[in-house]
Design a protein around this motif. Sequence first.
Motif, short mmCIF file in Angstrom:
data_model
loop_
_atom_site.label_atom_id
_atom_site.label_comp_id
_atom_site.label_asym_id
_atom_site.label_seq_id
_atom_site.Cartn_x
_atom_site.Cartn_y
_atom_site.Cartn_z
N GLY A 169 1.13 -1.23 -0.14
CA GLY A 169 0.22 -0.01 0.22
C GLY A 169 0.69 1.37 0.13
N GLU A 170 1.79 1.48 -0.19
CA GLU A 170 3.14 2.52 0.04
C GLU A 170 3.29 2.33 -1.39
N LYS A 171 2.83 3.64 -1.75
CA LYS A 171 3.62 4.63 -2.95
C LYS A 171 5.43 4.99 -3.08
N THR A 172 4.93 5.47 -4.24
CA THR A 172 6.43 5.77 -4.24
C THR A 172 6.33 6.83 -5.60
N ILE A 173 6.79 8.26 -5.32
CA ILE A 173 6.65 9.06 -6.31
C ILE A 173 7.93 10.11 -6.52
N GLY A 174 8.94 10.46 -7.98
CA GLY A 174 9.49 10.30 -8.60
C GLY A 174 9.28 10.99 -9.55
N GLY A 175 10.92 11.85 -10.14
CA GLY A 175 10.71 12.44 -11.76
C GLY A 175 12.06 12.52 -12.45
N ARG A 176 11.74 13.38 -12.88
CA ARG A 176 13.11 14.00 -13.99
C ARG A 176 12.96 14.99 -14.26
N LEU A 177 13.67 16.00 -14.04
CA LEU A 177 13.64 17.50 -14.38
C LEU A 177 14.88 17.26 -15.86
N GLY A 178 14.77 17.89 -17.35
CA GLY A 178 15.95 17.73 -18.00
C GLY A 178 15.96 19.26 -18.41
N PHE A 179 17.42 20.33 -18.64
CA PHE A 179 18.08 21.12 -19.25
C PHE A 179 18.82 21.29 -20.40
N ILE A 180 18.39 22.34 -21.47
CA ILE A 180 18.49 22.55 -22.64
C ILE A 180 19.38 23.74 -22.67
N PRO A 181 20.40 23.83 -22.08
CA PRO A 181 21.01 24.95 -22.13
C PRO A 181 21.69 26.01 -23.77
N PHE A 182 21.73 24.80 -24.26
CA PHE A 182 21.71 25.67 -26.42
C PHE A 182 21.97 24.43 -27.14
N ALA A 183 21.92 24.42 -28.09
CA ALA A 183 21.62 23.07 -28.71
C ALA A 183 21.76 22.23 -29.27
N GLY A 184 21.79 21.28 -28.36
CA GLY A 184 22.41 19.67 -29.10
C GLY A 184 23.36 19.04 -27.41
N PHE A 185 22.67 20.20 -26.39
CA PHE A 185 23.61 19.09 -25.22
C PHE A 185 22.27 19.07 -23.72
N GLU A 186 22.52 18.45 -23.21
CA GLU A 186 20.71 18.61 -22.50
C GLU A 186 21.52 17.64 -21.35
N LEU A 187 20.96 18.07 -19.87
CA LEU A 187 21.66 17.94 -18.09
C LEU A 187 20.00 17.36 -17.98
N GLY A 188 20.20 16.06 -16.96
CA GLY A 188 19.54 16.07 -16.31
C GLY A 188 19.48 15.24 -15.17
N ILE A 189 18.44 15.64 -14.03
CA ILE A 189 18.41 15.27 -12.89
C ILE A 189 17.49 13.97 -12.09
N SER A 190 17.52 12.65 -12.12
CA SER A 190 16.11 12.59 -11.21
C SER A 190 16.27 11.87 -10.11
N ALA A 191 15.17 11.66 -9.49
CA ALA A 191 15.01 10.95 -8.17
C ALA A 191 13.62 9.84 -8.00
N ALA A 192 13.87 9.30 -7.22
CA ALA A 192 12.30 8.78 -6.37
C ALA A 192 12.84 8.09 -5.50
N SER A 193 11.67 8.45 -4.48
CA SER A 193 11.57 8.03 -2.94
C SER A 193 10.32 7.01 -2.43
N GLY A 194 10.19 6.41 -1.43
CA GLY A 194 9.16 5.52 -1.39
C GLY A 194 9.13 4.20 -0.59
N LYS A 195 8.47 3.74 -0.57
CA LYS A 195 8.78 2.13 0.31
C LYS A 195 9.05 1.08 -0.47
N ALA A 196 9.53 -0.25 -0.05
CA ALA A 196 9.23 -1.47 -0.98
C ALA A 196 9.22 -2.31 0.16
N THR A 197 8.90 -4.20 -0.39
CA THR A 197 8.16 -5.23 0.41
C THR A 197 9.52 -6.07 -0.05
#
Length: 417
Positions: free
Chosen positions: A249-277
């Motif tokens: 019954g425990e849910k996980t929340i998470g996601g990713r943010l991506g940044f494209i400061p100039f054409a041809g380059f992308e930087l991303g950060i990701s995270a998730a948190s929850g419970k597991a059994t």
Amino acid sequence: MKRESLIRTLAIGATALVASNAAFASPSLEELTQDLKKMQTEVDKLQKQIQSLAAKQEARDAKQEVGTANEWPQSDSLFHMTGYADVGYVNTEATEGSFTVGSFSPIFHFQYRDLVMLESEMEIEVGDDGETEVALEYLVVDWFINDYMTLMGGKFLSPIGQFRQNLHPSWINKLPSAPPGFGHDGAAPVSDVGLQLRGGFPLGSVRTSYAFYVSNGPQLVAEMEEEDGEIEYALDGVEAEGFGSDSDGEKTIGGRLGFIPFAGFELGISAASGKATVTSIHEGDSSLLSGEAARDYDVIGADFNWQYQGFNLRGEYVETKVGADTGEGTAASEGATWTTWYTQAAYRISASKWELVARYTDFDSPHDSQDQEQSALGVNYLFSSNFIGKVSYEFNDGLLESDADQDRVMVQMAYGF
């Protein structure tokens, strides 16, 4: 037929008129010219009327055919099928070479206007025993809220990092295999079942993309270890493959943010948190489990991608950490951590269809038999933009005589359609 009859009648009438005039007076050349112009005008009008009647009849016929059609009577609905497939050959140090059918993965899109779309991918494979295996890779309903936001519900590929959600199809992946730790039972989550909000928006001169989700939690696998006549348990792996129910019954929340400061380059950060059994025992009797507590489950990741003309450089890092269970559960044990990262470079030789690829991966798990360092070199030939031939050699370094320590040669033909 009606058109020819009308023209014939008009011509006869005109002839009679000319003959009648000739009987009473000899017309001048100017009068004859005017009469002919009048006749031509009448003929042109008649032709336009006939064409208009024919067009209206064709429209009525087409409307009737659409109305009686059994499929897609509404022009607002669209259907599109795409996908990919691959076949290959694998030869490792410890086994004889074998031909393989990697997978056949049709992808379906059903869209209604710019409002909603259903998209789904099936994965059909042939196992080592010759049996056909069918799995649902993902199935989501997309609600297009606006140009910057889409709400997705169902089973979706994990947005943690780039490889699983964007690069895993064989005709896109530049090597025949996935980096160690990015497949099933690795450090990177595979898929989730829940809700996801994703899109993108400008942030000044920087373009951004985002994906946030809430989903059912993953499940843990324990293993039994016997030491000094006593049975102990330890974590064997994390199954993060989009389960249709949440055992704790425990849910996980998470996601990713991506940044494209100039054409041809992308930087991303990701995270998730929850419970597991812990829900199963590897090669053991899972019915022995009792009183298992929900453990902390946390994932962090980072990725980058740089494309410059024919050169591409990318990399990813993912860490999955599961907390300890100090309760009275059968499989209560210490926590564990899985980490993996890779860097890959590819170069498309100018004015040719040849491509060179190199990738280094380091996968670290709680078990020495699964740890692996891999250096892979590959040569690709692009028959077309969606049809690629690959040859690669993997230098694998793991526990001596384990599967992770076996070098291998791989040949693959992949086609995206």
